[in-house]
Design a protein around this motif. Structure first.
Motif, PDB file in Angstrom:
ATOM      1  N   GLU A 143       0.823  -1.206   0.000  1.00  0.00           N
ATOM      2  CA  GLU A 143       0.000   0.000   0.000  1.00  0.00           C
ATOM      3  C   GLU A 143       0.862   1.263   0.000  1.00  0.00           C
ATOM      4  N   ARG A 144       2.006   1.205   0.678  1.00  0.00           N
ATOM      5  CA  ARG A 144       2.925   2.352   0.673  1.00  0.00           C
ATOM      6  C   ARG A 144       3.392   2.648  -0.757  1.00  0.00           C
ATOM      7  N   ARG A 145       3.750   1.583  -1.475  1.00  0.00           N
ATOM      8  CA  ARG A 145       4.209   1.769  -2.851  1.00  0.00           C
ATOM      9  C   ARG A 145       3.095   2.315  -3.733  1.00  0.00           C
ATOM     10  N   ALA A 146       1.886   1.791  -3.521  1.00  0.00           N
ATOM     11  CA  ALA A 146       0.756   2.257  -4.323  1.00  0.00           C
ATOM     12  C   ALA A 146       0.503   3.744  -4.091  1.00  0.00           C
ATOM     13  N   LEU A 147       0.572   4.168  -2.837  1.00  0.00           N
ATOM     14  CA  LEU A 147       0.374   5.588  -2.525  1.00  0.00           C
ATOM     15  C   LEU A 147       1.491   6.445  -3.125  1.00  0.00           C
ATOM     16  N   GLU A 148       2.724   5.910  -3.121  1.00  0.00           N
ATOM     17  CA  GLU A 148       3.843   6.643  -3.725  1.00  0.00           C
ATOM     18  C   GLU A 148       3.657   6.797  -5.231  1.00  0.00           C
ATOM     19  N   PRO A 158     -10.011   8.439   1.553  1.00  0.00           N
ATOM     20  CA  PRO A 158     -10.590   7.800   0.363  1.00  0.00           C
ATOM     21  C   PRO A 158     -11.004   8.805  -0.708  1.00  0.00           C
ATOM     22  N   VAL A 159     -11.530   9.954  -0.300  1.00  0.00           N
ATOM     23  CA  VAL A 159     -11.944  10.984  -1.264  1.00  0.00           C
ATOM     24  C   VAL A 159     -10.735  11.513  -2.027  1.00  0.00           C
ATOM     25  N   GLU A 160      -9.627  11.749  -1.302  1.00  0.00           N
ATOM     26  CA  GLU A 160      -8.406  12.246  -1.944  1.00  0.00           C
ATOM     27  C   GLU A 160      -7.821  11.216  -2.911  1.00  0.00           C
ATOM     28  N   ILE A 161      -7.892   9.933  -2.527  1.00  0.00           N
ATOM     29  CA  ILE A 161      -7.358   8.863  -3.384  1.00  0.00           C
ATOM     30  C   ILE A 161      -8.150   8.793  -4.688  1.00  0.00           C
ATOM     31  N   LYS A 162      -9.497   8.840  -4.583  1.00  0.00           N
ATOM     32  CA  LYS A 162     -10.338   8.773  -5.788  1.00  0.00           C
ATOM     33  C   LYS A 162     -10.116   9.984  -6.682  1.00  0.00           C
ATOM     34  N   ALA A 163     -10.014  11.154  -6.077  1.00  0.00           N
ATOM     35  CA  ALA A 163      -9.813  12.378  -6.858  1.00  0.00           C
ATOM     36  C   ALA A 163      -8.465  12.329  -7.578  1.00  0.00           C
ATOM     37  N   ARG A 164      -7.433  11.870  -6.880  1.00  0.00           N
ATOM     38  CA  ARG A 164      -6.094  11.781  -7.478  1.00  0.00           C
ATOM     39  C   ARG A 164      -6.076  10.754  -8.602  1.00  0.00           C
ATOM     40  N   TYR A 165      -6.799   9.656  -8.420  1.00  0.00           N
ATOM     41  CA  TYR A 165      -6.876   8.607  -9.449  1.00  0.00           C
ATOM     42  C   TYR A 165      -7.496   9.163 -10.726  1.00  0.00           C
ATOM     43  N   LEU A 187       0.066   4.990 -16.940  1.00  0.00           N
ATOM     44  CA  LEU A 187      -1.370   4.806 -16.711  1.00  0.00           C
ATOM     45  C   LEU A 187      -1.647   3.439 -16.108  1.00  0.00           C
ATOM     46  N   ARG A 188      -0.976   2.406 -16.634  1.00  0.00           N
ATOM     47  CA  ARG A 188      -1.169   1.051 -16.089  1.00  0.00           C
ATOM     48  C   ARG A 188      -0.747   0.984 -14.627  1.00  0.00           C
ATOM     49  N   SER A 189       0.389   1.586 -14.287  1.00  0.00           N
ATOM     50  CA  SER A 189       0.866   1.544 -12.898  1.00  0.00           C
ATOM     51  C   SER A 189      -0.095   2.291 -11.965  1.00  0.00           C
ATOM     52  N   VAL A 190      -0.703   3.376 -12.446  1.00  0.00           N
ATOM     53  CA  VAL A 190      -1.676   4.116 -11.633  1.00  0.00           C
ATOM     54  C   VAL A 190      -2.926   3.274 -11.402  1.00  0.00           C
ATOM     55  N   ILE A 191      -3.391   2.593 -12.450  1.00  0.00           N
ATOM     56  CA  ILE A 191      -4.587   1.740 -12.316  1.00  0.00           C
ATOM     57  C   ILE A 191      -4.310   0.595 -11.353  1.00  0.00           C
ATOM     58  N   GLN A 192      -3.130  -0.048 -11.467  1.00  0.00           N
ATOM     59  CA  GLN A 192      -2.774  -1.137 -10.543  1.00  0.00           C
ATOM     60  C   GLN A 192      -2.685  -0.635  -9.111  1.00  0.00           C
ATOM     61  N   ALA A 193      -2.084   0.529  -8.920  1.00  0.00           N
ATOM     62  CA  ALA A 193      -1.958   1.094  -7.573  1.00  0.00           C
ATOM     63  C   ALA A 193      -3.338   1.371  -6.984  1.00  0.00           C
ATOM     64  N   TYR A 194      -4.225   1.934  -7.780  1.00  0.00           N
ATOM     65  CA  TYR A 194      -5.570   2.241  -7.288  1.00  0.00           C
ATOM     66  C   TYR A 194      -6.334   0.962  -6.931  1.00  0.00           C
ATOM     67  N   ASN A 195      -6.207  -0.070  -7.777  1.00  0.00           N
ATOM     68  CA  ASN A 195      -6.894  -1.346  -7.501  1.00  0.00           C
ATOM     69  C   ASN A 195      -6.373  -2.006  -6.232  1.00  0.00           C
ATOM     70  N   SER A 196      -5.066  -1.934  -6.008  1.00  0.00           N
ATOM     71  CA  SER A 196      -4.519  -2.537  -4.779  1.00  0.00           C
ATOM     72  C   SER A 196      -4.980  -1.779  -3.540  1.00  0.00           C
ATOM     73  N   LYS A 198      -7.797  -0.163  -3.360  1.00  0.00           N
ATOM     74  CA  LYS A 198      -9.229  -0.462  -3.243  1.00  0.00           C
ATOM     75  C   LYS A 198      -9.435  -1.819  -2.563  1.00  0.00           C
ATOM     76  N   GLN A 199      -8.631  -2.816  -2.947  1.00  0.00           N
ATOM     77  CA  GLN A 199      -8.730  -4.145  -2.338  1.00  0.00           C
ATOM     78  C   GLN A 199      -8.338  -4.099  -0.865  1.00  0.00           C
ATOM     79  N   ALA A 200      -7.412  -3.229  -0.518  1.00  0.00           N
ATOM     80  CA  ALA A 200      -6.969  -3.127   0.887  1.00  0.00           C
ATOM     81  C   ALA A 200      -7.933  -2.297   1.729  1.00  0.00           C
ATOM     82  N   GLY A 201      -8.972  -1.731   1.120  1.00  0.00           N
ATOM     83  CA  GLY A 201      -9.971  -0.971   1.865  1.00  0.00           C
ATOM     84  C   GLY A 201      -9.618   0.470   2.114  1.00  0.00           C
ATOM     85  N   PHE A 202      -8.723   1.021   1.296  1.00  0.00           N
ATOM     86  CA  PHE A 202      -8.332   2.425   1.466  1.00  0.00           C
ATOM     87  C   PHE A 202      -9.305   3.375   0.782  1.00  0.00           C
ATOM     88  N   CYS A 203     -10.095   2.853  -0.156  1.00  0.00           N
ATOM     89  CA  CYS A 203     -11.056   3.731  -0.843  1.00  0.00           C
ATOM     90  C   CYS A 203     -12.276   2.904  -1.280  1.00  0.00           C
TER      91      CYS A 203
END
Length: 203
Positions: A143-148, A158-165, A187-196, A198-203
């Protein structure tokens, strides 16, 4: 095969030694009352490794039929011995064993990783163990890597994560760049980061 081949002339044969060979000295059979020669060795038993009895063939057979390395040991002791034999009776430790205070023994208090020689500091690397953030959420390495990747802080909502995505997708999508596919990997790395996330319950 030709016996008159010149190859045979090159073969050197050691001359026969006519001296009588001394027979290996043997002790008598150590079985009580036996006068035969002790031609065979038999182990003396547990805690006497490397020590042997000398028996004749008949008595070594009789000894082998009644020999029990584990005689006098309880079933639990036999099981413990067999279990230790799997590792050659060397000491072992459980994986992930923790010392006092919930940390691995010898671990650095700041990053939770053991580095007695300071290699990580020398290489300029920093490792952070999974730990709860101020908001009580446990942030793992993935999750740290995804946020980076998304350029967000650990405390992002969660609102900030969705807006940034949405912002990053619009920025790197080929349709928004006139069909330019140079930023597709980003773009692919951003989509993967957002999905991970989302699965971890951050958004």
């Amino acid at each position: 095969m030709k016996l008159d081949s010149p190859l045979f002339d090159r073969i050197r044969v050691k001359p026969a030694d006519d001296r009588p060979r001394s027979r290996m000295s043997l002790t008598g059979c150590q079985w009580p009352g036996c006068t035969a020669e002790g031609t065979h060795k038999a182990p003396k038993g547990r805690h006497k490794e490397g020590q042997y009895w000398s028996y004749c063939l008949d008595h070594v057979r009789a000894y082998n039929q009644s020999y029990n390395y584990f005689s006098g040991m309880t079933d639990d002791a036999v099981y413990a011995y067999q279990k230790d034999a799997l590792t050659g009776h060397r000491p072992t430790w459980k994986m992930g064993m923790k010392g006092a205070g919930g940390r691995r023994a010898g671990a650095d208090a700041t990053d939770g990783m053991r580095d007695p020689f300071g290699f990580t500091a020398e290489m300029g690397a920093t490792f952070q163990a999974d730990r709860p953030e101020p908001n009580g959420k446990i942030v793992r390495t993935a999750e740290r890597r995804a946020l980076e990747v998304m350029g967000l802080e650990m405390s992002a909502s969660p609102v900030e994560i969705k807006a940034r995505y949405k912002e990053l997708v619009k920025l790197h999508h080929p349709d928004a760049n006139g069909g330019d596919r140079s930023s597709e990997d980003r773009l692919r790395s951003v989509i993967q980061a957002y999905n991970s996330l989302k699965q971890a319950g951050f958004c």
